[in-house]
Write a protein that holds these residues in place. Structure first.
Motif, PDB file in Angstrom:
ATOM      1  N   GLY A 151     -15.093  -0.391 -16.033  1.00  0.00           N
ATOM      2  CA  GLY A 151     -14.647   1.085 -16.185  1.00  0.00           C
ATOM      3  C   GLY A 151     -13.992   1.622 -14.891  1.00  0.00           C
TER       4      GLY A 151
ATOM      5  N   TYR B  28     -17.373   1.723 -19.936  1.00  0.00           N
ATOM      6  CA  TYR B  28     -15.893   2.382 -19.859  1.00  0.00           C
ATOM      7  C   TYR B  28     -15.658   2.950 -21.151  1.00  0.00           C
TER       8      TYR B  28
ATOM      9  N   GLN C  89     -10.559   2.496 -20.208  1.00  0.00           N
ATOM     10  CA  GLN C  89      -9.959   1.017 -20.104  1.00  0.00           C
ATOM     11  C   GLN C  89      -9.840   0.550 -21.425  1.00  0.00           C
TER      12      GLN C  89
END
Ligand code: NI
Ligand code: MN
Length: 226
Positions: free
Chosen positions: A167, A194, A202
């Motif tokens: 992340g 993430y 991401q």
């Protein structure tokens, strides 16, 4: 073993003998979770560290399942103060042979604390978790940064699947996670941690594209056989 991803850093594992394990229960406040905290069934809860996005449902799920909490000593002591009787405190570098397999706590370069009633409670050192069961080795990296000693884990263990945060902001980002994956030499690498919050947005496909035949994106609710 069968491993299901529930978004963020949450994994549930069902071993060949039916034993159920739950990693880092952050479910009721987890926008990516595919399950509710109430419907989780587990025998053990394994926690990497005491941040709320890893333990927010630890106490209620432990209570409703009479599950044993496995983690760093201070997190277990916190759970005991909340009325959880079944705890198994450990510390970094230590392993233990449970009836279902071996659990080892590894270093994680991060922090750990839990805010309650306006106070920050010390939750010990953050950890990664190695699970050896059913002849396989699973590594949950926790919220670590990339650091050179991850190579030692790669040398010492034949890791079948590694769950690595990508992340950025709170943990390593995709470029550092790629370096970590090369140090660990895991057969399969699954990105976690993430797209839960705006700060850790991401593209997991872009990350796994750099790990051909190794990287695997798991959607929340998806199960793999390890
Ligand atoms: Ni954390
Ligand atoms: Mn986290």
């Amino acid at each position: 073993m069968k491993v299901t991803y529930h978004g963020h850093a949450v994994l549930s594992v069902v071993l060949d003998d039916g034993t159920r394990l739950l990693f880092d229960p952050y479910i009721s406040q987890n926008p990516l979770a595919d399950v509710s905290a109430e419907e989780i069934k587990t025998d053990y809860i394994l926690v990497t560290h005491g941040h709320d996005d890893h333990i927010s449902d630890m106490i209620p799920i432990a209570k409703q399942n009479n599950a044993t909490i496995i983690g760093i000593a201070e997190v277990c002591k916190y759970a005991a103060r909340k009325g959880i009787e079944n705890i198994h405190p450990m510390n970094i570098g230590g392993g233990f042979d449970f009836p279902f397999g071996r659990v080892t706590l590894t270093h994680a370069q991060h922090s750990s604390g839990y805010e309650e009633d306006g106070q920050m409670i010390y939750m010990g050192e953050p950890a990664g978790i190695l699970l050896q069961a059913d002849g396989k080795t699973l590594y949950h990296a926790g919220d670590t940064a990339d650091y050179s000693d991850l190579s030692l884990l790669g040398e010492q263990y034949e890791i079948d699947v590694a769950f690595l945060p990508i992340g950025d902001n709170f943990t390593m980002g995709p470029a550092d996670a790629l370096r970590a994956a090369n140090r660990l030499k895991a057969k399969t690498v699954v990105p976690i941690h993430y797209n839960t919050f705006p700060q850790i947005k991401q593209d997991p496909q872009k990350f796994v594209a750099q790990l051909p035949n190794i990287g695997k994106v798991m959607n929340s609710g998806e199960t793999i056989e390890v």
